[in-house]
Design an enzyme around this catalytic site. Structure first.
Site, PDB file in Angstrom:
ATOM      1  N   LYS A  70       0.850  -1.105  -0.226  1.00 32.42           N
ATOM      2  CA  LYS A  70       0.139  -0.117   0.113  1.00 32.42           C
ATOM      3  C   LYS A  70       0.859   1.314   0.035  1.00 32.42           C
ATOM      4  O   LYS A  70       0.438   2.489  -0.524  1.00 32.42           O
ATOM      5  CB  LYS A  70      -0.856  -0.061   1.234  1.00 32.42           C
ATOM      6  CG  LYS A  70      -2.205  -0.807   1.014  1.00 32.42           C
ATOM      7  CD  LYS A  70      -2.994  -0.665   2.299  1.00 32.42           C
ATOM      8  CE  LYS A  70      -4.248  -1.590   2.085  1.00 32.42           C
ATOM      9  NZ  LYS A  70      -5.249  -1.413   3.174  1.00 32.42           N
ATOM     10  N   ASP A 106     -10.098   3.300   2.587  1.00 35.75           N
ATOM     11  CA  ASP A 106     -10.010   2.531   3.642  1.00 35.75           C
ATOM     12  C   ASP A 106     -10.597   3.383   4.970  1.00 35.75           C
ATOM     13  O   ASP A 106     -11.481   3.023   5.380  1.00 35.75           O
ATOM     14  CB  ASP A 106      -8.738   2.097   4.303  1.00 35.75           C
ATOM     15  CG  ASP A 106      -8.074   0.875   3.329  1.00 35.75           C
ATOM     16  OD1 ASP A 106      -8.735   0.083   3.042  1.00 35.75           O
ATOM     17  OD2 ASP A 106      -6.897   0.819   3.444  1.00 35.75           O
TER      18      ASP A 106
END
Ligand code: ATR
Length: 285
Positions: A70, A106
């Site tokens: 990520k 997220d």
């Protein structure tokens, strides 16, 4: 039917074979009759650059990025939106013309998950356990709505770095402490919101579960981003009268946000949830 016109979406990570994303997205594509298919690719750390070049050359439409890529993936993209850049992590890539653009869904998904519990977050006192990528993306959004935010983590310096950033991003009072029984007890005595971003295997090292009923106040909002079906952390919180949300709800919501970025359409979120719950049953604990 997969044919010559079918476009591909994917998730990249390592490990990846137990990801719930393929069943979720394929159920969504099928239900809307879209000519798209979603697959999982195991990509090792040293192969990330080549994998991103592969996305370009194969014309893959959209990609989810998970552990351990990520953060590192940002440098290989053409554009990264301001939220993902400030968080320093990307979980969604979309191909736009011949460019790859990165986003992070997220934190937004975590807040939506908390909001679905039916209580306002505004003015609350929040505690986040952990200071990794997930904690950073949740803190980014949460610090703008809460009154105060405390980050507790084994490595204090990482917690203090997020708290410092959160002070820059918002007007909230943001602090950090080393995570231990004393700091946990102290912070939870004043908190109305608790978010766990620590991996499940951490719990036995601190106690049977990190949280005990007596630390949770009735009405407290508790989110655990882990999505295993057996969750001792949330079970204890629920017994104490907290309103709880597990990581599966957050996972479905972040997937729905990715779906929208790739297709421009609203995701069939209940169909995705059903597919995720079904796939979780066959997932190893
Ligand atoms: P994610 O992106 O899912 O947040 P991460 O960036 O690897 O994952 O962060 C993992 C978090 O779990 C960190 O807060 C880490 O603590 P440290 O910053 O001290 O490393 C925490 N963590 C992992 N294993 C742990 C353990 N055995 N005990 C306590 N905390 C642990």
């Amino acid at each position: 039917m997969i044919g010559g016109t079918t476009r591909v979406c994917a998730v990249i990570g390592d490990p990846i074979k137990h990801s719930l994303s393929p069943p979720m997205h394929n159920a969504a594509f099928r239900s809307l009759g879209m000519d798209l298919v979603y697959v999982a690719f195991r990509v090792r750390k040293d192969e990330l650059r080549a994998a991103i070049e592969g996305i370009r050359s194969l014309g893959i439409l959209g990609v989810n990025v998970t552990m351990p890529h990520k953060t590192r993936v940002l440098r290989f993209l053409d554009k990264v939106d301001v939220t993902a850049r400030e968080i320093g992590a990307v979980n969604t890539i979309v191909r736009s013309d011949s460019e790859l653009h990165g986003y992070n869904t997220d934190g937004q998904a975590a807040l939506a998950s908390l909001a679905s519990l039916g209580c306002s977050l505004s003015g609350s006192a929040g505690v986040i356990l952990g200071a990794g990528g997930a904690a950073r993306s949740i803190a980014y959004h949460l610090c703008r709505v809460v009154e105060s935010l405390t980050i507790l983590n084994r490595t204090r310096s990482k917690a203090s770095s997020i708290a410092g950033k959160a002070r820059m991003w918002s007007g909230a009072r943001c602090r950090s402490h080393r995570l231990d029984r004393t700091s946990l007890r102290q912070e939870l005595s004043e908190a109305s919101l608790l978010i766990n971003t620590l991996p499940v295997h951490v719990f036995p090292r601190i106690g049977k579960t990190l949280i005990e009923q007596r630390l949770v106040r009735p009405g407290m909002l508790v989110l655990d981003i882990n999505y295993q079906s057996k969750n001792d952390f949330l079970a204890e919180a629920k017994l104490a009268g907290a309103k709880v949300s597990d990581g599966l709800d957050m996972l479905v919501r972040q997937a729905a946000l990715s779906f929208r970025i790739w297709t421009g359409r609203d995701a069939p979120i209940e169909i995705m949830r059903e597919a995720a719950i079904k796939a979780r049953r066959t997932c190893p604990k």
